[in-house]
Design a protein around this motif. Structure first.
Motif, PDB file in Angstrom:
ATOM      1  N   PRO A   1      42.585  56.810  66.596  1.00 40.30           N
ATOM      2  CA  PRO A   1      41.999  58.112  66.271  1.00 40.30           C
ATOM      3  C   PRO A   1      40.602  58.286  66.868  1.00 40.30           C
ATOM      4  O   PRO A   1      39.792  57.358  66.884  1.00 40.30           O
ATOM      5  CB  PRO A   1      41.938  58.092  64.738  1.00 40.30           C
ATOM      6  CG  PRO A   1      43.021  57.145  64.327  1.00 40.30           C
ATOM      7  CD  PRO A   1      43.031  56.080  65.391  1.00 40.30           C
ATOM      8  N   ASN A   2      40.342  59.496  67.366  1.00 35.96           N
ATOM      9  CA  ASN A   2      39.006  59.868  67.827  1.00 35.96           C
ATOM     10  C   ASN A   2      38.214  60.431  66.652  1.00 35.96           C
ATOM     11  O   ASN A   2      38.606  61.453  66.074  1.00 35.96           O
ATOM     12  CB  ASN A   2      39.089  60.964  68.910  1.00 35.96           C
ATOM     13  CG  ASN A   2      39.300  60.398  70.296  1.00 35.96           C
ATOM     14  OD1 ASN A   2      38.913  59.276  70.572  1.00 35.96           O
ATOM     15  ND2 ASN A   2      39.923  61.177  71.162  1.00 35.96           N
ATOM     16  N   ILE A   3      37.137  59.783  66.306  1.00 33.14           N
ATOM     17  CA  ILE A   3      36.227  60.320  65.292  1.00 33.14           C
ATOM     18  C   ILE A   3      34.874  60.486  65.954  1.00 33.14           C
ATOM     19  O   ILE A   3      34.240  59.498  66.342  1.00 33.14           O
ATOM     20  CB  ILE A   3      36.125  59.408  64.059  1.00 33.14           C
ATOM     21  CG1 ILE A   3      37.504  59.242  63.404  1.00 33.14           C
ATOM     22  CG2 ILE A   3      35.118  59.976  63.056  1.00 33.14           C
ATOM     23  CD1 ILE A   3      37.519  58.329  62.200  1.00 33.14           C
ATOM     24  N   PRO A   4      34.425  61.717  66.151  1.00 34.07           N
ATOM     25  CA  PRO A   4      33.159  61.920  66.853  1.00 34.07           C
ATOM     26  C   PRO A   4      31.990  61.341  66.070  1.00 34.07           C
ATOM     27  O   PRO A   4      32.004  61.308  64.837  1.00 34.07           O
ATOM     28  CB  PRO A   4      33.058  63.448  66.957  1.00 34.07           C
ATOM     29  CG  PRO A   4      33.904  63.966  65.839  1.00 34.07           C
ATOM     30  CD  PRO A   4      35.022  62.982  65.690  1.00 34.07           C
ATOM     31  N   LYS A   5      31.003  60.863  66.802  1.00 34.31           N
ATOM     32  CA  LYS A   5      29.786  60.370  66.171  1.00 34.31           C
ATOM     33  C   LYS A   5      28.811  61.530  66.020  1.00 34.31           C
ATOM     34  O   LYS A   5      28.363  62.113  67.010  1.00 34.31           O
ATOM     35  CB  LYS A   5      29.177  59.248  67.008  1.00 34.31           C
ATOM     36  CG  LYS A   5      30.038  57.995  67.049  1.00 34.31           C
ATOM     37  CD  LYS A   5      29.374  56.878  67.866  1.00 34.31           C
ATOM     38  CE  LYS A   5      30.250  55.625  67.880  1.00 34.31           C
ATOM     39  NZ  LYS A   5      29.634  54.534  68.686  1.00 34.31           N
ATOM     40  N   ILE A   6      28.528  61.870  64.777  1.00 27.07           N
ATOM     41  CA  ILE A   6      27.664  62.999  64.461  1.00 27.07           C
ATOM     42  C   ILE A   6      26.517  62.498  63.591  1.00 27.07           C
ATOM     43  O   ILE A   6      26.758  61.803  62.596  1.00 27.07           O
ATOM     44  CB  ILE A   6      28.449  64.097  63.720  1.00 27.07           C
ATOM     45  CG1 ILE A   6      29.632  64.576  64.567  1.00 27.07           C
ATOM     46  CG2 ILE A   6      27.534  65.274  63.364  1.00 27.07           C
ATOM     47  CD1 ILE A   6      30.569  65.524  63.834  1.00 27.07           C
ATOM     48  N   PRO A   7      25.283  62.799  63.934  1.00 27.87           N
ATOM     49  CA  PRO A   7      24.159  62.377  63.082  1.00 27.87           C
ATOM     50  C   PRO A   7      24.363  62.857  61.640  1.00 27.87           C
ATOM     51  O   PRO A   7      24.840  63.969  61.405  1.00 27.87           O
ATOM     52  CB  PRO A   7      22.948  63.068  63.727  1.00 27.87           C
ATOM     53  CG  PRO A   7      23.343  63.298  65.141  1.00 27.87           C
ATOM     54  CD  PRO A   7      24.826  63.552  65.118  1.00 27.87           C
ATOM     55  N   GLY A   8      24.052  61.993  60.700  1.00 26.99           N
ATOM     56  CA  GLY A   8      24.143  62.349  59.295  1.00 26.99           C
ATOM     57  C   GLY A   8      25.436  61.953  58.621  1.00 26.99           C
ATOM     58  O   GLY A   8      25.591  62.155  57.411  1.00 26.99           O
ATOM     59  N   GLN A   9      26.376  61.361  59.381  1.00 24.48           N
ATOM     60  CA  GLN A   9      27.628  60.953  58.740  1.00 24.48           C
ATOM     61  C   GLN A   9      27.394  59.906  57.648  1.00 24.48           C
ATOM     62  O   GLN A   9      28.169  59.810  56.698  1.00 24.48           O
ATOM     63  CB  GLN A   9      28.606  60.401  59.795  1.00 24.48           C
ATOM     64  CG  GLN A   9      29.201  61.490  60.684  1.00 24.48           C
ATOM     65  CD  GLN A   9      30.020  60.928  61.840  1.00 24.48           C
ATOM     66  OE1 GLN A   9      29.587  59.988  62.502  1.00 24.48           O
ATOM     67  NE2 GLN A   9      31.180  61.498  62.090  1.00 24.48           N
ATOM     68  N   ASP A  10      26.294  59.170  57.762  1.00 22.51           N
ATOM     69  CA  ASP A  10      25.989  58.129  56.781  1.00 22.51           C
ATOM     70  C   ASP A  10      25.347  58.668  55.512  1.00 22.51           C
ATOM     71  O   ASP A  10      25.300  57.969  54.495  1.00 22.51           O
ATOM     72  CB  ASP A  10      25.077  57.067  57.402  1.00 22.51           C
ATOM     73  CG  ASP A  10      23.792  57.647  57.961  1.00 22.51           C
ATOM     74  OD1 ASP A  10      23.788  58.839  58.323  1.00 22.51           O
ATOM     75  OD2 ASP A  10      22.794  56.915  58.029  1.00 22.51           O
ATOM     76  N   ILE A  11      24.864  59.918  55.557  1.00 25.54           N
ATOM     77  CA  ILE A  11      24.200  60.465  54.357  1.00 25.54           C
ATOM     78  C   ILE A  11      25.029  61.543  53.666  1.00 25.54           C
ATOM     79  O   ILE A  11      24.708  61.948  52.548  1.00 25.54           O
ATOM     80  CB  ILE A  11      22.804  61.033  54.707  1.00 25.54           C
ATOM     81  CG1 ILE A  11      22.923  62.245  55.640  1.00 25.54           C
ATOM     82  CG2 ILE A  11      21.914  59.965  55.327  1.00 25.54           C
ATOM     83  CD1 ILE A  11      21.617  63.008  55.806  1.00 25.54           C
ATOM     84  N   PHE A  12      26.090  62.002  54.330  1.00 26.94           N
ATOM     85  CA  PHE A  12      26.933  63.039  53.726  1.00 26.94           C
ATOM     86  C   PHE A  12      27.554  62.508  52.439  1.00 26.94           C
ATOM     87  O   PHE A  12      28.149  61.423  52.414  1.00 26.94           O
ATOM     88  CB  PHE A  12      28.017  63.458  54.720  1.00 26.94           C
ATOM     89  CG  PHE A  12      28.985  64.482  54.190  1.00 26.94           C
ATOM     90  CD1 PHE A  12      28.547  65.753  53.844  1.00 26.94           C
ATOM     91  CD2 PHE A  12      30.327  64.176  54.048  1.00 26.94           C
ATOM     92  CE1 PHE A  12      29.444  66.706  53.361  1.00 26.94           C
ATOM     93  CE2 PHE A  12      31.229  65.115  53.571  1.00 26.94           C
ATOM     94  CZ  PHE A  12      30.786  66.386  53.222  1.00 26.94           C
ATOM     95  N   LYS A  13      27.435  63.262  51.344  1.00 25.87           N
ATOM     96  CA  LYS A  13      27.872  62.785  50.028  1.00 25.87           C
ATOM     97  C   LYS A  13      29.340  63.066  49.745  1.00 25.87           C
ATOM     98  O   LYS A  13      29.906  62.520  48.794  1.00 25.87           O
ATOM     99  CB  LYS A  13      27.005  63.428  48.943  1.00 25.87           C
ATOM    100  CG  LYS A  13      25.552  62.932  48.952  1.00 25.87           C
ATOM    101  CD  LYS A  13      24.757  63.565  47.819  1.00 25.87           C
ATOM    102  CE  LYS A  13      23.334  63.016  47.776  1.00 25.87           C
ATOM    103  NZ  LYS A  13      22.535  63.627  46.683  1.00 25.87           N
ATOM    104  N   GLY A  14      29.956  63.940  50.529  1.00 27.69           N
ATOM    105  CA  GLY A  14      31.354  64.246  50.292  1.00 27.69           C
ATOM    106  C   GLY A  14      32.288  63.260  50.965  1.00 27.69           C
ATOM    107  O   GLY A  14      31.884  62.177  51.396  1.00 27.69           O
ATOM    108  N   GLU A  15      33.571  63.653  51.064  1.00 23.90           N
ATOM    109  CA  GLU A  15      34.579  62.819  51.737  1.00 23.90           C
ATOM    110  C   GLU A  15      34.625  63.140  53.229  1.00 23.90           C
ATOM    111  O   GLU A  15      34.389  64.276  53.638  1.00 23.90           O
ATOM    112  CB  GLU A  15      35.967  63.097  51.147  1.00 23.90           C
ATOM    113  CG  GLU A  15      36.175  62.643  49.725  1.00 23.90           C
ATOM    114  CD  GLU A  15      37.604  62.934  49.290  1.00 23.90           C
ATOM    115  OE1 GLU A  15      38.515  62.232  49.780  1.00 23.90           O
ATOM    116  OE2 GLU A  15      37.816  63.872  48.503  1.00 23.90           O
ATOM    117  N   GLN A  16      34.983  62.147  54.025  1.00 19.78           N
ATOM    118  CA  GLN A  16      35.234  62.330  55.445  1.00 19.78           C
ATOM    119  C   GLN A  16      36.560  61.659  55.779  1.00 19.78           C
ATOM    120  O   GLN A  16      36.807  60.523  55.383  1.00 19.78           O
ATOM    121  CB  GLN A  16      34.112  61.708  56.288  1.00 19.78           C
ATOM    122  CG  GLN A  16      32.742  62.311  56.045  1.00 19.78           C
ATOM    123  CD  GLN A  16      31.662  61.631  56.872  1.00 19.78           C
ATOM    124  OE1 GLN A  16      31.657  61.728  58.102  1.00 19.78           O
ATOM    125  NE2 GLN A  16      30.744  60.946  56.203  1.00 19.78           N
TER     126      GLN A  16
END
Length: 610
Positions: A311-326
């Motif tokens: 799977p391709n999951i783009p690297k986006i700044p802030g993925q580590d601080i997002f409080k919801g589900e990904q």
């Protein structure tokens, strides 16, 4: 086979069939004499010969007389073709200056079938395919096995006992000749072909049951292609099967198929790593079967993990601080848990639309974030304009079989295929002008491919960039599914997605419907990056269109044919491709299993690593 001048046999009633018979007779005479100039004189200046294994032990398209001459110079003496005969003469046609129809032929080692189009009496397109190896035919029809051993045989074993013995030994005291990594429709269909050819084969899959790769997807998933396009080898769906099959029904069919076709299938088995002996080309593959380590030593390894890679999951700044589900779309289970929640789906192709529609149905506040333009093909229009002539109930009633449909489709060389498709999608654009206008008015970025050739060429060139509309596009057009387009993502915040225009999309869930990498990504993961680079990119034609860089390849990269890594194969694609091309993968593997000489002509060069 023949070494003498062949006379065209009279063909009753159909002048088109007689033209084909005359051309085939002249062609056979030239080939039997190994007179390559005489053979070339039978081809138009603009000509194409697509060979599936029979001459080249490869999937290879020769474009123009020069390439055909080079292939014949390398392959003709060993192939020794003959017995070129028209087949199904009633189906031969003569329209718009093109005479076309079916034929059969033989080579020194095999029998074949093909399709030819003549223009002004000369060959424009020629398809030759291997159908069976002489002396190694499938045991079917009059050659089927008896099953029962009549008479008295003390100590005889029943079918069940023999089957249980085979299942207990294969992978332990007996090694498979072929290991198929991936037990979805591709691996299962190929396994069935190899089983019928008597090639010891083992299929492994990480899921608990065959068909789970379908069952575990989002709840609303159905096939977007119609039933006539999606049959598996040997066992067509029943004639009351739904036109668009739900995922769980497909899962159950695949599970039943593995049992009916007596496939050696290890579920709950994950490949840990694989290594090839450089001296012999054989493989050592370490797997975990229900948590227990097992070492397999196959000669041939087939990656059948779908048409895509990891799977391709783009690297986006802030993925580590997002409080919801990904989640990646492959992990999404459905919309039932998100009633009243805010969801951002990044992507605008098939999975994105399906997931957005299911979330909306379950009461979610859903936004589609479209990053690039997408081709939309309404399902009814696609069936009518693009598929109906070959894959429909009308086609079946007119005598079209799945096999003939597959060969007809395969007979169009990739170099000119887009010219067949452009008129189809021009008509689709006219028929759905009001619908497309409302989509664009809603802000949706719409396209029909770089050259207007639509969905299937996008699929072949890049495997992405389209949606077969089964309802979600109307939700986008009327605003039920919110749309954000023509602006990039800045970052994820704690509570949403911040766009480069300063707007923030609140989100409890972010779904990455962002596709997959090339299949050689699995090789990098399970074998090594070095071997993955030696294989090169999988899929695509080299059309030099968006996401399909040149140079021109002529066939899909690395699919269903020998690769630059000996004894390493790739099998996949949609259900139609998995069914059709599994025949040629199986014949190539069977020939090697029997020790036949398989000199590969035109082995694909590597231009892109991934």
């Amino acid at each position: 086979m023949t070494d003498s001048v062949t006379q065209a046999a009279p063909v009753a009633a159909n002048p088109a069939a007689q033209k084909l018979a005359d051309w085939l007779a002249r062609f056979e005479t030239a080939l039997a004499a190994q007179d390559i100039p005489a053979a070339l004189a039978l081809f138009d200046a603009d000509c194409y010969w697509r060979d599936l294994v029979s001459f080249t032990w490869n999937l290879k398209t020769l474009e123009g007389r020069e390439q055909i001459a080079e292939m014949l110079g390398a392959c003709l003496a060993e192939t020794r073709p003959g017995q070129w005969r028209t087949e199904e003469e009633a189906d031969a046609t003569d329209a718009d200056g093109i005479t076309s129809g079916w034929f059969t032929f033989e080579t020194a080692l095999a029998r074949g079938r093909g399709y030819v189009r003549l223009r002004n009496g000369l060959c424009w397109t020629l398809l030759t395919t291997m159908t069976e190896l002489k002396g190694h035919e499938e045991k079917k029809g009059r050659n089927r096995i008896k099953g029962a051993e009549h008479g008295i045989h003390p100590g005889r074993k029943s079918w069940l006992e023999l089957r249980q013995q085979e299942e207990a030994e294969l992978g332990y005291t007996q090694q498979p000749y072929v290991l198929i990594i991936g037990g979805g429709q591709g691996g299962i269909g190929l396994g069935a072909r190899l089983r019928r050819l008597g090639v010891p084969t083992l299929i492994i899959d990480k899921h608990e049951r065959p068909g789970d790769a379908w069952r575990k997807r989002y709840k609303s998933l159905c096939l977007h292609d119609p039933v006539w396009y999606d049959h598996l080898p040997y066992l067509p769906f029943p004639d009351d099967w739904p036109v668009f099959c739900p995922k769980d029904k497909i899962g159950d069919w695949l599970e039943a198929y593995t049992k009916i076709m007596e496939l050696n299938y290890w579920s709950s088995t994950e490949c840990v790593n694989a290594e090839q002996d450089p001296a012999t080309g054989a493989w050592t593959v370490n797997v975990k079967r229900k948590g227990e380590p097992v070492t397999l030593r196959p000669t041939q390894v087939v990656f059948a993990l779908g048409m895509s890679g990891v799977p391709n999951i783009p690297k986006i700044p802030g993925q580590d601080i997002f409080k919801g589900e990904q989640q990646h779309s492959s992990q999404h289970q459905g919309g039932a848990a998100y009633n009243g929640k805010k969801v951002v789906v990044i992507g605008s192709n098939n999975s994105a639309h399906d997931i957005c529609a299911a979330l909306w149905e379950h009461g979610a506040d859903v936004t589609m974030l479209q990053r690039t333009s997408t081709h939309i093909a309404p399902s009814d229009s696609l069936m009518k304009l693009a598929l109906g002539g070959l894959y429909s109930e009308d086609a079946v009633e007119k005598g079209m079989t799945t096999y003939k449909a597959d060969l007809t489709f395969a007979s169009v060389p990739f170099r000119i295929m887009h010219t067949f498709h452009i008129p189809v999608y021009e008509q689709m654009k006219k028929d759905n002008a009001e619908f497309y206008g409302r989509l664009e008015q809603a802000g949706f970025m719409l396209d029909f491919g770089d050259d207007g050739s639509g969905l299937f060429m996008k699929y072949l060139r890049r495997g992405s960039g389209y949606y077969i509309d089964v309802g979600a596009s109307e939700l986008v057009a009327n605003g039920s599914i919110k749309l954000k387009s023509r602006v990039g993502i800045e970052c994820l915040t704690e509570n949403g997605v911040l766009m480069k225009d300063g707007t923030e999309l609140p989100a409890d869930l972010v779904v990455y419907a962002t596709g997959y990498g090339s299949m050689n990504g699995w090789v990098a993961k399970l074998v090594s990056q070095e071997v993955a680079d030696k294989v090169g990119k999988c899929w695509g034609l080299g059309s030099d269109t968006t996401k399909d860089p040149g140079p021109w390849e002529g066939e899909l990269r690395n699919m269903w044919k020998p690769t630059q890594v000996q004894n390493l194969w790739f099998h996949g694609g949609n259900l139609h491709q998995s069914r059709h091309y599994s025949q040629y993968v199986a014949l190539q593997l069977k020939a090697r299993y029997e020790g036949m000489a398989t000199p590969v002509y035109g082995l694909q060069e590597v231009h892109h690593k991934g």
